[in-house]
Write a protein that holds these residues in place. Sequence first.
Motif, PDB file in Angstrom:
ATOM      1  N   GLY A  86       0.874  -1.182   0.000  1.00 12.54           N
ATOM      2  CA  GLY A  86       0.000   0.000   0.000  1.00 12.54           C
ATOM      3  C   GLY A  86       0.899   1.215   0.000  1.00 12.54           C
ATOM      4  N   PRO A  87       0.316   2.410   0.034  1.00 17.05           N
ATOM      5  CA  PRO A  87       1.161   3.612   0.081  1.00 17.05           C
ATOM      6  C   PRO A  87       1.950   3.665   1.396  1.00 17.05           C
ATOM      7  N   ALA A  88       3.127   4.302   1.359  1.00 13.44           N
ATOM      8  CA  ALA A  88       3.934   4.434   2.590  1.00 13.44           C
ATOM      9  C   ALA A  88       3.104   5.189   3.629  1.00 13.44           C
ATOM     10  N   PRO A  89       3.058   4.701   4.867  1.00 14.93           N
ATOM     11  CA  PRO A  89       2.190   5.335   5.873  1.00 14.93           C
ATOM     12  C   PRO A  89       2.755   6.655   6.375  1.00 14.93           C
ATOM     13  N   GLU A  90       1.849   7.468   6.920  1.00 16.07           N
ATOM     14  CA  GLU A  90       2.279   8.670   7.626  1.00 16.07           C
ATOM     15  C   GLU A  90       2.515   8.242   9.077  1.00 16.07           C
ATOM     16  N   TRP A  91       3.511   8.834   9.724  1.00 13.67           N
ATOM     17  CA  TRP A  91       3.816   8.422  11.097  1.00 13.67           C
ATOM     18  C   TRP A  91       3.232   9.388  12.107  1.00 13.67           C
ATOM     19  N   GLN A  92       2.452   8.830  13.042  1.00 12.18           N
ATOM     20  CA  GLN A  92       2.026   9.623  14.196  1.00 12.18           C
ATOM     21  C   GLN A  92       3.238   9.736  15.118  1.00 12.18           C
ATOM     22  N   ARG A  93       3.452  10.919  15.705  1.00 10.64           N
ATOM     23  CA  ARG A  93       4.642  11.104  16.567  1.00 10.64           C
ATOM     24  C   ARG A  93       4.309  11.069  18.051  1.00 10.64           C
ATOM     25  N   MET A  94       3.085  11.464  18.395  1.00 12.28           N
ATOM     26  CA  MET A  94       2.689  11.603  19.810  1.00 12.28           C
ATOM     27  C   MET A  94       1.463  10.754  20.105  1.00 12.28           C
ATOM     28  N   PRO A  95       1.272  10.211  21.297  1.00 18.20           N
ATOM     29  CA  PRO A  95       2.236  10.206  22.398  1.00 18.20           C
ATOM     30  C   PRO A  95       3.382   9.227  22.155  1.00 18.20           C
ATOM     31  N   ILE A  96       3.139   8.150  21.339  1.00 19.46           N
ATOM     32  CA  ILE A  96       4.276   7.326  20.923  1.00 19.46           C
ATOM     33  C   ILE A  96       4.175   7.160  19.404  1.00 19.46           C
ATOM     34  N   PRO A  97       5.318   7.039  18.727  1.00 18.55           N
ATOM     35  CA  PRO A  97       5.252   6.946  17.268  1.00 18.55           C
ATOM     36  C   PRO A  97       4.611   5.648  16.801  1.00 18.55           C
ATOM     37  N   LYS A  98       3.738   5.773  15.785  1.00 19.11           N
ATOM     38  CA  LYS A  98       3.225   4.577  15.122  1.00 19.11           C
ATOM     39  C   LYS A  98       2.709   4.946  13.737  1.00 19.11           C
ATOM     40  N   PRO A  99       2.726   3.974  12.803  1.00 14.02           N
ATOM     41  CA  PRO A  99       2.261   4.302  11.449  1.00 14.02           C
ATOM     42  C   PRO A  99       0.739   4.406  11.445  1.00 14.02           C
ATOM     43  N   LYS A 100       0.228   5.565  10.976  1.00 15.83           N
ATOM     44  CA  LYS A 100      -1.233   5.740  10.956  1.00 15.83           C
ATOM     45  C   LYS A 100      -1.799   4.725   9.965  1.00 15.83           C
ATOM     46  N   GLY A 101      -2.751   3.930  10.387  1.00 19.97           N
ATOM     47  CA  GLY A 101      -3.366   2.937   9.487  1.00 19.97           C
ATOM     48  C   GLY A 101      -2.499   1.701   9.298  1.00 19.97           C
ATOM     49  N   GLY A 102      -1.486   1.501  10.111  1.00 22.82           N
ATOM     50  CA  GLY A 102      -0.658   0.280  10.039  1.00 22.82           C
ATOM     51  C   GLY A 102       0.392   0.339   8.941  1.00 22.82           C
ATOM     52  N   LEU A 103       1.078  -0.780   8.734  1.00 25.84           N
ATOM     53  CA  LEU A 103       2.159  -0.842   7.739  1.00 25.84           C
ATOM     54  C   LEU A 103       1.982  -2.129   6.909  1.00 25.84           C
ATOM     55  N   PRO A 104       1.090  -2.070   5.896  1.00 28.23           N
ATOM     56  CA  PRO A 104       0.848  -3.297   5.118  1.00 28.23           C
ATOM     57  C   PRO A 104       2.037  -3.640   4.217  1.00 28.23           C
ATOM     58  N   ILE A 105       2.505  -4.874   4.332  1.00 26.62           N
ATOM     59  CA  ILE A 105       3.628  -5.327   3.492  1.00 26.62           C
ATOM     60  C   ILE A 105       3.334  -6.742   2.971  1.00 26.62           C
ATOM     61  N   THR A 106       4.131  -7.158   1.993  1.00 23.34           N
ATOM     62  CA  THR A 106       4.092  -8.544   1.540  1.00 23.34           C
ATOM     63  C   THR A 106       5.521  -9.077   1.571  1.00 23.34           C
ATOM     64  N   LEU A 107       5.656 -10.330   2.018  1.00 24.78           N
ATOM     65  CA  LEU A 107       6.967 -10.995   2.000  1.00 24.78           C
ATOM     66  C   LEU A 107       7.022 -11.923   0.800  1.00 24.78           C
ATOM     67  N   HIS A 108       8.081 -11.802   0.002  1.00 25.32           N
ATOM     68  CA  HIS A 108       8.271 -12.717  -1.138  1.00 25.32           C
ATOM     69  C   HIS A 108       9.487 -13.570  -0.869  1.00 25.32           C
ATOM     70  N   ARG A 109       9.349 -14.886  -1.081  1.00 29.77           N
ATOM     71  CA  ARG A 109      10.504 -15.773  -0.843  1.00 29.77           C
ATOM     72  C   ARG A 109      11.618 -15.448  -1.819  1.00 29.77           C
ATOM     73  N   LEU A 110      12.859 -15.461  -1.324  1.00 31.41           N
ATOM     74  CA  LEU A 110      14.011 -15.159  -2.190  1.00 31.41           C
ATOM     75  C   LEU A 110      14.306 -16.331  -3.103  1.00 31.41           C
TER      76      LEU A 110
END
Length: 439
Positions: free
Chosen positions: A415-439
Motif C-alpha cells: 500500500g502507500p507508505a504510511p504517515e507516522w504519528q509522533r505523539m504520544p508514541i510513534p506509530k504508522p497511521k493505518g498500520g504498515l501493510p507489506i508482503t513478503l516474497h521468498r528469495l
Amino acid sequence: MPTKAALAHIPGPPALPVIGHTLQIVRDSYGTQQDYIARYGSVYKTNMLGVWRVNLCGAEAMERVLLDRENLFSSEGGWDALKRIYPGGLLLQDFDHHRANRRIMQAAFRASAIRDYRLRMTDAMGELLDSWPADAPFDFYKAIKDLTLRLGGAVFMGLPLDGALAKQVNRAIQDEIRASLAVIRWPIPGTPMWRGVRGRDFLRETFRQMIPERRATGGDDFFSQMCLARDEEGRGWDEDQILDQFNLLIMAAHDTTATALSVMIEALASHPDWQDRLINEVAGLGDGPLDGEALATMTQTNNVFREALRLVPPVPFIPRQATRDFTWKGYDIPAGTSLALNPGVTMLSPKHFSNPTTFDPDRYAPGRTEDKSHKFAWTPFGGGAHKCIGMHFSTLQVKLFIATLLRSYRVELAGPAPEWQRMPIPKPKGGLPITLHRL
Ligand code: HEM
C-alpha cells in the motif's frame, strides 16, 4: 510546580485556557516544535493540559541536562506520569540512589547474559517468523509488536512461547502501557488507568511467586538474571525492588524496538537499493549460527537501524524537572519547573545532518560520521546517567531479526507508505501493510 507568572519572562506562544497548546502538539508535534523554535528561539514555554513546561532545545541543552554534573535535573520528577504504574524503576529514580540501582541492573546486561538471551531469542524468532504469511499482505506493525511481545515472554521471563501464562502476562503488560499514556490519570473503574493498575497488580503477584525458584535455579532470561543480580559489593534487590525494576524494564523494551523495526522495514521496502545491500550483507553470513561475531559484521544493517532511529525515534522527547533554580541561555528557570528535551527535532536539524529528512544510512559511514557533529546530535537512546541500558540488547535483537528475515524473504509495501504519528508514541497511521516474497 511554578505558576505561569513565575515563567512570565520565558517566551512562548499564546495558550488557550486549560488545554493550552495540547491540540497543536498532538496534531503535529514536530512541525509545531520547529515553528516555535523559529519564532521564540531554543528556550520557550508550552502548556499541555494545564501543565507549563519549558522546552530546552538542541544538542547543547541535551548535553547540559543529561550529563547533569550538578544533580540538578530529576528524571523522577520528569517522568512523574509513569509513577502510578511503574513506581521504583530506574527512570523514576535520581542521582546516588539511581546510580546504586543501575549498578545492580547492569549485572543483567553483562556480556555473558546477553549471549544467553541471544541463544534463546534465535530459536524463538525463527519459530515466530515461520508463522507469518508469504506472498499475502499483512500489517507488519501489528505483527512485529505481537512478535516482540511473545519473544519477550521467552527472553524476558523464561516463559514458554505460547503458554496460557505468557498470554495473560502480555495482556497485562499492554494494559499497563495503555494506562501510562491515558489522559484520565485516576483508576476509575472501566478506564485504561483502572485496567493498567489491575495489570500491574496481576504482574506483581505472578512474578512475586516465581522469585524463590528463580533465585534458587537461575535461568537465561532477564527476570532470572535480575533475581540474582548483584553489584560489585554483592548488593542485590529485595522482592519489591525486583518487581518494580522488572516492570519498568519490560515497558521500556516493549514498543521501542518494534517501532524501530517498522521504520526499518518501511525504509527497506521503499529503497530497494538498500534492501539489496542488506540482503547481500546477510547472505555474506552464510548458513552458520548468528553468533556475536557474525552479527558484529552487519555494519550496513546497523547504519539502517541508526537512520531509522534518527528519522522516527521511539522516544522523541525526554522530560526532566529542575530540583533547584538554574540559568540557561540567559533565562532564570525556577526550581520545580517541568522541562522537555527534544531529541526528535534535534535529529532533524540541518545543523547536524545534511538533507535531514532524507533516508541516507551512509551518513554514519567512515568519512561522513554526521552523528559525531556534536556529542548529543544523535541521541535516540538519550545520554548521561539514564542512557538506555537496553541499547546493545535492542541492537542485537534488530540484527537477529533482519538476518533471520532477509535470509529467506524480500519485503514489499502492500500500500502507500504510511504517515507516522509522533505523539504520544510513534506509530504508522493505518498500520504498515507489506508482503513478503521468498528469495
Ligand atoms: C530501539 C530501542 C530503544 C530505544 C530507542 C530506547 C530509548 C531509551 C531512552 C531515550 C532512554 C532514556 C530516557 C531518559 O533519559 O529519560 C531509555 C532508558 C531506558 N531503557 Fe531504553 N530504549 C530502547 C530499548 C530498550 C530495551 C530493549 C530495554 C531493555 C532490555 C530498554 C530499557 C531501558 C531502561 C531500563 C531505561 C532506564 C535507564 C535508567 O533510567 O537508568 N530500552 N531508553
